[in-house]
Design an enzyme around this catalytic site. Sequence first.
Site, PDB file in Angstrom:
ATOM      1  N   ASP A   1       6.685  -4.655   2.248  1.00 17.94           N
ATOM      2  CA  ASP A   1       6.054  -5.971   2.067  1.00 17.94           C
ATOM      3  C   ASP A   1       6.607  -6.625   0.806  1.00 17.94           C
ATOM      4  OD1 ASP A   1       4.460  -8.195   1.864  1.00 17.94           O
ATOM      5  OD2 ASP A   1       2.602  -7.089   1.421  1.00 17.94           O
TER       6      ASP A   1
ATOM      7  N   LYS B   1       6.586 -11.324  -3.940  1.00 22.46           N
ATOM      8  CA  LYS B   1       5.841 -10.564  -4.951  1.00 22.46           C
ATOM      9  C   LYS B   1       6.697 -10.540  -6.214  1.00 22.46           C
ATOM     10  CE  LYS B   1       3.168  -7.553  -1.878  1.00 22.46           C
ATOM     11  NZ  LYS B   1       1.823  -8.075  -2.228  1.00 22.46           N
TER      12      LYS B   1
ATOM     13  N   ARG C   1      -2.717  -9.104   7.891  1.00 22.15           N
ATOM     14  CA  ARG C   1      -3.731  -9.628   8.818  1.00 22.15           C
ATOM     15  C   ARG C   1      -3.098 -10.355   9.999  1.00 22.15           C
ATOM     16  NH1 ARG C   1      -6.455 -13.095   4.077  1.00 22.15           N
ATOM     17  NH2 ARG C   1      -5.715 -11.268   2.925  1.00 22.15           N
TER      18      ARG C   1
HETATM   19  N1  BES Z   1       0.030  -5.174   1.096  1.00 23.78           N
HETATM   20  C1  BES Z   1      -0.666  -6.117   0.314  1.00 23.78           C
HETATM   21  C2  BES Z   1      -1.956  -5.565  -0.282  1.00 23.78           C
HETATM   22  C3  BES Z   1      -1.769  -4.526  -1.340  1.00 23.78           C
HETATM   23  C4  BES Z   1      -1.607  -4.898  -2.652  1.00 23.78           C
HETATM   24  C5  BES Z   1      -1.787  -3.199  -1.029  1.00 23.78           C
HETATM   25  C6  BES Z   1      -1.447  -3.967  -3.639  1.00 23.78           C
HETATM   26  C7  BES Z   1      -1.632  -2.245  -2.008  1.00 23.78           C
HETATM   27  C8  BES Z   1      -1.452  -2.623  -3.310  1.00 23.78           C
HETATM   28  C9  BES Z   1      -1.037  -7.333   1.149  1.00 23.78           C
HETATM   29  O1  BES Z   1      -0.132  -7.658   2.154  1.00 23.78           O
HETATM   30  C10 BES Z   1      -1.062  -8.498   0.212  1.00 23.78           C
HETATM   31  O2  BES Z   1      -0.040  -8.847  -0.276  1.00 23.78           O
HETATM   32  N2  BES Z   1      -2.251  -9.038   0.004  1.00 23.78           N
HETATM   33  C11 BES Z   1      -2.427 -10.131  -0.871  1.00 23.78           C
HETATM   34  C12 BES Z   1      -3.305 -11.135  -0.176  1.00 23.78           C
HETATM   35  C13 BES Z   1      -3.355 -12.447  -0.860  1.00 23.78           C
HETATM   36  C14 BES Z   1      -2.036 -13.152  -0.731  1.00 23.78           C
HETATM   37  C15 BES Z   1      -4.458 -13.269  -0.244  1.00 23.78           C
HETATM   38  C16 BES Z   1      -3.086  -9.606  -2.137  1.00 23.78           C
HETATM   39  O3  BES Z   1      -3.942  -8.741  -2.049  1.00 23.78           O
HETATM   40  O4  BES Z   1      -2.719 -10.061  -3.203  1.00 23.78           O
HETATM   41 ZN    ZN Z   2       0.971  -6.104   2.905  1.00 28.22          ZN
HETATM   42 MN    MN Z   3       1.443  -8.925   1.442  1.00 30.67          MN
END
Ligand code: BES
Ligand code: ZN
Ligand code: MN
Length: 485
Positions: free
Chosen positions: A260, A267, A342
Amino acid sequence: MQITAVSTSELKWEGETLALGVFEGDTECADLDKRLGGVLAEVMAEAEFEGKSGSSVVTRVGSSSPIRKVILVGLGKAEDWQLEGMRSAAASIARLAKQNYVKGLGVCLPPLESDNATASAIAQGIILALHSDRRFKSEPEEQKLKLETVEILGINDAGDAIAQAEALSSGTILARELVAAPANSVTPITLAETAQQLAADYGLELEILEKAECEKLGMGAYLGVAQASDLPPKFIHLTYKPQSTPRRKLAIVGKGLTFDSGGLNLKTGGSGIETMKMDMGGAGATLGAAKAIGQIKPDVEVHFIVAATENMISGHAMHPGDILTASNGKTIEVNNTDAEGRLTLADALVFAEKLEVDAIVDLATLTGACMVALGNNIAGLWSTDDTLADELKKAAEAAGEKFWQMPIEEKYFEGMKSQYADMKNTGPRAGGSITATLFLKQFVEKTPWIHLDIAGPVWADDTSGVNNSGATGFPARTLVHWVLS
Ligand code: BES
Ligand code: ZN
Ligand code: MN
């Protein structure tokens, strides 16, 4: 390594190394001490060993003794003694046995609940603590494991508890290895191959939907995420069917982002992009559970589903603001490409519901917000069905994995409103793990459903209990216990 259970007590057992659990304030062990010529009292006094949880001593016993070495592990207070402590104590014993080049081990811990439960907890603690992942090292381990036999003492009838513990552990270890492997090793293609291997090994049915078939099914949300990757998406549907008519039909849906990057909402600095190989933790535990179920062969039909892909950037990446249509016809404005899990789960949940199962559980490393709320040891649990939630909590208790039920606060869905589409994929920062759940809920119409946000517990920073630092395999064992319940 062979694990067996024997009714012999620690006072009669003969062998190389005896491992004994000792409660706080109960360090006398007079009969055993006598048998070993007073060495226990001596070494305990010398090390100021008081039986505190986490403490231990190892000593060699005189060569005329029927036992050559003794490992003492502190168990803490007798009134706090529980299966989780049993697993941890067994894990400590295993680590000490390894460090001390033990070949033959007898383990004696105070029994709990039943012979079955005791033997299973000890076997799991030992196997999981000894798992060491050297696949990506060029050199073999400095200290090879010498342990060949483990006898669990004082057990009259363990039934098939040890075989079941071995199955559960093998599933957990598969999940750990999938999560720990980097994104240039575990890809959507290799995840599909792993599913294929499981199907071949355990007689499971396997259907892999390629991109064209996903297009036909209208999986626009999943394919939107997949479109920037140079690797093809693989929609994995693995099924375990019992010989006889199934008592129940269940679906387990795991988030399978083999990497991801965030997509165009990349990120950036400090967001932990380098850890995002673990974003297929849900898929890892799903396939791990399949491995255990394939061995245990319960009378329940189980569908294991993973919409595997990467979330990458390229000239054909989703633009922030793109509108996608999922396979149930709902439209989604992607206001953040990093809320990709999601999107993949949306189409996977629609697919699962079409199978007409009695319940669906999805598990996903879904939000950083859930980690903020519950930390690294506890996963979030949301459910539309209280009975189902209670089933899962009981299974988690049996597995020794922690969940905390969170609210499905419908009002928060207002934050996901889109001017042009049916919904956006992200809401405000506050309550981020709850809005993620509300988003998923749009894709489950009527089947009792549980969502598990496992972003915290899939990874451990330190060795603790049965977990070694790194990938934990969470919550493969809970899933298996739930299927068996
Ligand atoms: N895979 C991430 C969530 C995650 C973050 C898992 C850190 C493990 C460690 C997910 O896809 C993500 O990026 N979520 C975002 C959502 C936001 C953009 C609403 C998040 O949690 O920052
Ligand atoms: Zn993710
Ligand atoms: Mn993500």
